[in-house]
Design an enzyme around this catalytic site. Structure first.
Site, PDB file in Angstrom:
ATOM      1  N   ARG A 131       9.483 196.231  42.565  1.00 18.79           N
ATOM      2  CA  ARG A 131       9.266 197.539  43.162  1.00 18.79           C
ATOM      3  C   ARG A 131       8.022 198.184  42.565  1.00 18.79           C
ATOM      4  O   ARG A 131       7.701 197.983  41.388  1.00 18.79           O
ATOM      5  CB  ARG A 131      10.494 198.403  42.873  1.00 18.79           C
ATOM      6  N   THR A 412       9.782 198.266  56.727  1.00 13.20           N
ATOM      7  CA  THR A 412       9.952 197.269  55.686  1.00 13.20           C
ATOM      8  C   THR A 412      10.049 195.929  56.387  1.00 13.20           C
ATOM      9  O   THR A 412      10.047 195.870  57.606  1.00 13.20           O
ATOM     10  CB  THR A 412      11.244 197.603  54.904  1.00 13.20           C
ATOM     11  N   THR A 430       8.138 195.753  51.181  1.00 13.71           N
ATOM     12  CA  THR A 430       7.776 196.925  51.982  1.00 13.71           C
ATOM     13  C   THR A 430       6.494 197.589  51.545  1.00 13.71           C
ATOM     14  O   THR A 430       6.048 197.451  50.402  1.00 13.71           O
ATOM     15  CB  THR A 430       8.926 197.963  51.915  1.00 13.71           C
ATOM     16  N   LEU A 431       5.917 198.341  52.479  1.00 20.83           N
ATOM     17  CA  LEU A 431       4.877 199.325  52.199  1.00 20.83           C
ATOM     18  C   LEU A 431       5.454 200.724  52.330  1.00 20.83           C
ATOM     19  O   LEU A 431       4.759 201.708  52.156  1.00 20.83           O
ATOM     20  CB  LEU A 431       3.720 199.170  53.189  1.00 20.83           C
ATOM     21  N   ASN A 432       6.715 200.824  52.685  1.00 20.33           N
ATOM     22  CA  ASN A 432       7.484 202.028  52.996  1.00 20.33           C
ATOM     23  C   ASN A 432       7.308 202.362  54.468  1.00 20.33           C
ATOM     24  O   ASN A 432       7.955 201.777  55.311  1.00 20.33           O
ATOM     25  CB  ASN A 432       7.138 203.215  52.100  1.00 20.33           C
ATOM     26  N   ASP A 454       9.274 207.841  48.352  1.00 23.35           N
ATOM     27  CA  ASP A 454      10.652 207.433  48.061  1.00 23.35           C
ATOM     28  C   ASP A 454      11.211 208.090  46.804  1.00 23.35           C
ATOM     29  O   ASP A 454      12.396 207.963  46.509  1.00 23.35           O
ATOM     30  CB  ASP A 454      10.751 205.906  47.935  1.00 23.35           C
ATOM     31  N   SER A 483      15.072 202.788  46.084  1.00 24.32           N
ATOM     32  CA  SER A 483      14.899 202.103  47.361  1.00 24.32           C
ATOM     33  C   SER A 483      16.243 201.883  48.040  1.00 24.32           C
ATOM     34  O   SER A 483      17.286 201.826  47.387  1.00 24.32           O
ATOM     35  CB  SER A 483      14.228 200.744  47.137  1.00 24.32           C
ATOM     36  N   GLY A 504      14.282 198.923  57.679  1.00 28.18           N
ATOM     37  CA  GLY A 504      14.893 200.035  58.386  1.00 28.18           C
ATOM     38  C   GLY A 504      15.030 201.314  57.595  1.00 28.18           C
ATOM     39  O   GLY A 504      15.796 202.204  57.978  1.00 28.18           O
ATOM     40  N   GLY A 505      14.301 201.442  56.459  1.00 31.03           N
ATOM     41  CA  GLY A 505      14.390 202.687  55.702  1.00 31.03           C
ATOM     42  C   GLY A 505      15.815 202.984  55.279  1.00 31.03           C
ATOM     43  O   GLY A 505      16.524 202.130  54.744  1.00 31.03           O
TER      44      GLY A 505
END
Length: 602
Positions: A131, A412, A430-432, A454, A483, A504-505
């Protein structure tokens, strides 16, 4: 030591659920309305028999020697080629990670981070946290104005939104510990894709065309990811156009030749730091040099005769997944049926409580005390369920994180890989947000993340996914942001059974939860489970969103009569990429038909 839990039903028993069912007698229609499997299709018998609870009728890919399921056909093909060349699951996963950085720039990355859960063929489990981290100059109130109000957009777009990337270090660590092929071999496919180019899918073209205004605004004078060499051009991309990324190819070549130092030191680090100065970001060459991913003990939890291997904090997903599964474990979901009113009600109430706990307790375990074992314990979960009622929905305004004695207070991508020896990798990276902060590193050609969003930038203030945070997830220098990513592997009777995950956040955890239950409780194949329409509740805002067709009209009417607020989506939930071990030992690869996701096996 790993966090290991015995089955919830062994300790708690079915008494709570059975008593609740008997004394309150839910007015479910599922006793008379069965959901059956007929030629691979579930149908509602009491309503329109043509209604299907699936997004599509896609059939899974099968193979005996290996399987790769990822968000892009080019990346899945790269992973399969590595397996065929004698590489193991980790080799293929590393190659897929770098390939996705080329062919899936919206989420695939070297400028972001992620989590890996790995199970070897002897049953030993590992988890790697790569992360992103807050830069050394980050401060708790860096996104607030002088009055303490959130300054809109600063944590989402532009240079100040980026954390220190972890993806390259994570892949170096994974390969160093478990890889079989050479580092040069697993990097070469991504280099080829970047230097020679690849044809865009329709979704690729639409995505890049959609962000061209942001690209021009945030990256003045640059032409990265624009179709024309004129920086201000507004020409759109189309399906089949060739995307060549020369600077990214050079960056990947430096990583190939120098390993970790090819990204965190030298030319790439210099380019990244200069880009941050140019855009008033915070990441320095010192931040890059000091970044390191970390091996953590995975969460190991039993569910009936299954073992769940999932990600510990800094991911909130593993704890949340176990909590949700344990909340619903005592209930006869299979008998009630897929997405029937009682099934959905229990699942919504589980999701509501889990997200409230997430907001209160979870953060980077290197900075805050995370009571992981207590949060998943039967005793704690029992207390969280005491206000459940069949008669009406719980009011989220009355739900807060639980009480633990002594405690101090959506873009993501996921891929799953299994090799012929039975080694399994589950990675979510992910890049967010889509295309991250939209910042492209000049001279290096890759997108940076916007993961700083985040963090809880202000206690009680929602992030871009509507998630509420608290002090445990406050910004601090060198801290990892919380996350929702939930890479997970399941065993059945001690043997590899399923590899699962999704982007999917905030919806990641609930999508993984439903996908697992669809197979275990509702008898779906892996692909049917991925195809199945989904729903989501996250405590706040107090509503349940669902894909069109996920609920029958009877279920909708019953839930509304109990006070549930339901909102049908115009878009979709989840982008699952999963692998299931079938009874004959072969693999079923399941990729999500909602996007370009593709499974490849042999």
């Amino acid at each position: 030591m790993s966090i290991r839990l015995v089955p919830y039903y062994c300790l708690l028993g079915f008494a709570l659920a059975v008593a609740s069912c008997k004394t309150q007698s839910p007015t479910t229609t599922t006793a008379d309305t069965k959901v059956k499997q007929s030629q691979g299709v579930y149908q509602y018998r009491d309503e329109d028999p043509t209604i299907k609870p699936f997004f599509s009728d896609r059939v899974g890919v099968t193979g005996r020697n290996g399987m790769v399921a990822s968000a892009h056909p080019e990346a899945s093909q790269v992973g399969l080629a590595i397996l065929k060349a004698g590489g193991n699951a980790v080799d293929a996963a590393v190659a897929v990670q770098f390939a996705l950085a080329v062919v899936y720039p919206g989420a695939g990355n070297i400028g972001g981070g992620g989590f890996m859960v790995y199970r070897d063929n002897a049953g030993k489990a590992y988890s790697l946290d790569y992360r992103e981290k807050a830069p050394g100059r980050a401060t708790q109130n860096m996104y607030l104005d002088s009055l303490g109000n959130v300054r809109p957009g600063l944590s989402i777009s532009g240079h100040l939104a980026s954390g220190v990337p972890g993806s390259v270090d994570g892949m170096v660590e994974a390969h160093k510990r478990f890889g079989k092929l050479t580092w040069a071999q697993v990097l070469q496919p991504a280099i080829d894709l970047a230097s020679k180019g690849f044809p865009l899918t329709e979704r690729d073209a639409l995505g890049l065309s959609r962000i061209k205004t942001d690209l021009n605004t945030i990256n003045p004078g640059k032409v990265y990811f624009l179709k024309s060499a004129v920086p201000t051009d507004t020409v759109s991309w189309h399906k089949g156009d060739l995307l060549i990324q020369t600077d990214l190819a050079k960056t990947l070549q430096r990583i190939q030749a120098q390993g970790r130092a090819g990204f965190y030191e030298g030319e790439t680090a210099r380019l990244l730091a200069e880009e941050m100065v140019r855009g008033k970001g915070l990441i320095t060459e010192e931040d890059l040099k000091n970044y390191h991913s970390i091996w953590r003990d995975p969460i190991l939890a039993a569910y009936k005769n299954y073992n769940v291997i999932t990600m510990p904090p800094t991911s909130s997903g593993g704890i949340a997944l176990v909590q949700m599964m344990r909340f619903t474990e005592p209930y006869p979901l299979r008998k009630w049926g897929w997405n029937r009113d009682s099934t959905v009600q229990v699942m919504i109430e589980a999701e509501r409580r889990v997200y409230a706990d997430r907001a209160k307790f979870l953060g980077d375990p290197d900075f805050v005390k995370v009571p992981a074992t207590q949060l998943m314990s039967p005793e704690y979960l029992r207390t969280r369920w005491t206000d459940f009622s069949w008669a009406k929905a719980t009011d989220s305004r009355a739900v807060r994180g639980g009480t633990i004695p002594g405690y101090e207070s959506l873009e993501t991508t996921h891929f799953s890989v299994v090799d012929k020896e039975g080694n399994a990798v589950s990675i979510t990276t992910t890049l967010n947000g889509g295309y991250g902060s939209r910042v492209v590193i000049g001279g290096a050609g890759f997108f940076m993340n916007n993961e700083m969003d985040d963090f809880s930038i202000k206690p009680g203030s929602p992030n871009m996914y509507g998630l509420i945070g608290n002090q445990a997830n406050a910004i601090a220098p060198h801290k990892r942001m919380l996350s929702s990513m939930t890479p997970t592997i399941l065993e059945k009777d001690g043997k590899l059974f399923m590899v699962v995950g999704t982007p999917g956040g905030s919806t990641i955890m609930t999508s993984v939860y439903q996908t697992i239950l669809n197979v275990i409780e509702h008898g779906m194949t892996m692909q049917q489970s991925v195809n199945a329409l989904k729903f989501h509740h996250q405590w706040l805002p107090d509503k349940t969103i669902f894909e069109n067709g996920a609920f029958s009209s009877t279920t909708i009417e019953t839930l509304k009569s109990r006070g549930y607020i339901l909102e049908q989506l115009s878009n979709t939930l989840g982008r699952m990429d999963c692998v299931l071990v079938r009874p004959d030992g072969s693999y079923e690869g399941a990729s999500d038909p909602r996007a370009d996701n593709t499974a490849r096996g042999y």
